[in-house]
Design an enzyme around this catalytic site. Sequence first.
Site, PDB file in Angstrom:
ATOM      1  N   ASP A  20       0.825  -1.215   0.000  1.00 52.05           N
ATOM      2  CA  ASP A  20       0.000   0.000   0.000  1.00 52.05           C
ATOM      3  C   ASP A  20       0.857   1.262   0.000  1.00 52.05           C
ATOM      4  O   ASP A  20       1.951   1.284   0.552  1.00 52.05           O
ATOM      5  CB  ASP A  20      -0.923  -0.025   1.239  1.00 52.05           C
ATOM      6  CG  ASP A  20      -2.066   0.954   1.119  1.00 52.05           C
ATOM      7  OD1 ASP A  20      -2.366   1.394  -0.013  1.00 52.05           O
ATOM      8  OD2 ASP A  20      -2.670   1.283   2.156  1.00 52.05           O
ATOM      9  N   HIS A  37       2.185   3.594  -9.045  1.00 51.75           N
ATOM     10  CA  HIS A  37       1.946   2.181  -9.354  1.00 51.75           C
ATOM     11  C   HIS A  37       3.118   1.593 -10.141  1.00 51.75           C
ATOM     12  O   HIS A  37       3.510   0.455  -9.945  1.00 51.75           O
ATOM     13  CB  HIS A  37       0.637   2.006 -10.118  1.00 51.75           C
ATOM     14  CG  HIS A  37      -0.571   2.341  -9.291  1.00 51.75           C
ATOM     15  ND1 HIS A  37      -0.756   1.823  -8.029  1.00 51.75           N
ATOM     16  CD2 HIS A  37      -1.643   3.144  -9.530  1.00 51.75           C
ATOM     17  CE1 HIS A  37      -1.901   2.295  -7.530  1.00 51.75           C
ATOM     18  NE2 HIS A  37      -2.442   3.110  -8.418  1.00 51.75           N
ATOM     19  N   TRP A  69     -11.948  -1.941  -7.896  1.00 50.55           N
ATOM     20  CA  TRP A  69     -12.663  -1.610  -9.143  1.00 50.55           C
ATOM     21  C   TRP A  69     -13.366  -0.267  -9.009  1.00 50.55           C
ATOM     22  O   TRP A  69     -13.717   0.360 -10.011  1.00 50.55           O
ATOM     23  CB  TRP A  69     -13.719  -2.671  -9.478  1.00 50.55           C
ATOM     24  CG  TRP A  69     -13.153  -4.008  -9.847  1.00 50.55           C
ATOM     25  CD1 TRP A  69     -13.175  -5.127  -9.078  1.00 50.55           C
ATOM     26  CD2 TRP A  69     -12.494  -4.374 -11.064  1.00 50.55           C
ATOM     27  NE1 TRP A  69     -12.556  -6.175  -9.740  1.00 50.55           N
ATOM     28  CE2 TRP A  69     -12.134  -5.736 -10.965  1.00 50.55           C
ATOM     29  CE3 TRP A  69     -12.163  -3.683 -12.238  1.00 50.55           C
ATOM     30  CZ2 TRP A  69     -11.469  -6.432 -11.971  1.00 50.55           C
ATOM     31  CZ3 TRP A  69     -11.491  -4.376 -13.250  1.00 50.55           C
ATOM     32  CH2 TRP A  69     -11.146  -5.726 -13.111  1.00 50.55           C
ATOM     33  N   LEU A 131      10.271 -20.783  -4.851  1.00 53.23           N
ATOM     34  CA  LEU A 131       9.296 -19.918  -4.185  1.00 53.23           C
ATOM     35  C   LEU A 131       7.896 -20.094  -4.790  1.00 53.23           C
ATOM     36  O   LEU A 131       7.730 -20.086  -6.012  1.00 53.23           O
ATOM     37  CB  LEU A 131       9.727 -18.448  -4.342  1.00 53.23           C
ATOM     38  CG  LEU A 131       8.727 -17.390  -3.869  1.00 53.23           C
ATOM     39  CD1 LEU A 131       8.605 -17.378  -2.350  1.00 53.23           C
ATOM     40  CD2 LEU A 131       9.129 -16.005  -4.371  1.00 53.23           C
ATOM     41  N   ARG A 188      -4.780  -1.559   9.086  1.00 49.58           N
ATOM     42  CA  ARG A 188      -5.975  -2.384   8.831  1.00 49.58           C
ATOM     43  C   ARG A 188      -5.644  -3.502   7.849  1.00 49.58           C
ATOM     44  O   ARG A 188      -4.606  -3.494   7.189  1.00 49.58           O
ATOM     45  CB  ARG A 188      -7.133  -1.523   8.326  1.00 49.58           C
ATOM     46  CG  ARG A 188      -6.800  -0.686   7.111  1.00 49.58           C
ATOM     47  CD  ARG A 188      -8.014   0.128   6.623  1.00 49.58           C
ATOM     48  NE  ARG A 188      -7.624   1.053   5.562  1.00 49.58           N
ATOM     49  CZ  ARG A 188      -7.380   2.343   5.755  1.00 49.58           C
ATOM     50  NH1 ARG A 188      -7.497   2.878   6.949  1.00 49.58           N
ATOM     51  NH2 ARG A 188      -7.016   3.107   4.735  1.00 49.58           N
TER      52      ARG A 188
END
Length: 236
Positions: A20, A37, A69, A131, A188
Site C-alpha cells: 500500500d 503504481h 474496481w 518460491l 488495517r
Amino acid sequence: MKKDIKNLINLPEHVAIIMDGNGRWAKRRGLPRVFGHREGAKAAEKAITFASDIGIKYLTLFAFSTENWGRPEEEVNFILKLLVDYIDNKLDNLLEKNIKLRFIGRKEELPENILKTVKKGEENTENCTGLNLFIALNYSGRAEIIDAVNKILATGREKITEEDFRNYLYYPGVPDPDLLIRTSGELRISNFLLWQLAYTELYFTEVLWPDFNEEEFLKALYDYQSRERRFGRIKI
Ligand code: IPE
Ligand code: IPE
Ligand code: MG
C-alpha cells in the site's frame, strides 16, 4: 548484505504483503497516481527476488482488491496493464529462479485478456519448485469465504469442520501466513486473507510501498524473529 541474509534463522515460511501507498508516493512528488503504481511494480519485483533468494517458501502479494474496481477506470486499467506487462516480460526470470506463480481471487470476473495472461503465467511456471508466489488479483477475503461456502452448498453437505472448510479455499494446501507486512502506515487488513490471518504476526511500517526494499524487508523479518508465537497456549 547477501552474507548476513544467509544467517537468517527462523524465517517465516509464508509472508503476505499488503503493498500500500503507491498513490501517496506519487502525490508527494507532485506526480499522477499511476507513477506510484509503476514504481510499486518495481518494488514488488524486488520483494519477489529477495524472498526467493533468501529461501522463503510462500509469498502472497495483494495487488488488486475486489474493492479497487471502484477507482477511476484509467487507474484500474493501468494497474492491470502493469500486471500483464510483468508476466509478459518477466516470465523467463521467474523460470530461471524456479518461481511458481499462481493467482488468488475471482479470476472468472477478470477481463478476458487479463485472464489469458494470468493463465499463461500459471501454466508456464507450473513445474517450478522454488518460491511459491501468489498474486491476489480481484481478491477479497470475504469473497473467498463466500466462494468456499457456495462450493460447500453445491456438494449438498450440511455440516463442516474447520479443517474441511479449508479445503474449499482457493489454495487449501498452503500454510497460513506467518508474517503479514503492510506498508504506508495504515493499520488495517482491508479484506485480505481473512480466514488465513487468524494467528499471523502483523508488521506495519510507515514506508510507502515504492520505497520498500531489501533493507525494509529484512527489518520486518528481524522483527518477526523477536515475536513469541503462542497460538492461545502458554509458554512452559
Ligand atoms: C496500493 O497503493 C496499490 C493498490 C491498492 C492497487 P494505493 O494505490 O492504495 O496507494 P495509496 O494508499 O492511495 O497511497
Ligand atoms: C489494499 O489497499 C489493497 C491492495 C494493496 C491491493 P487499499 O488502498 O485498497 O486499502 P484501503 O482502501 O486503504 O483500506
Ligand atoms: Mg491504498
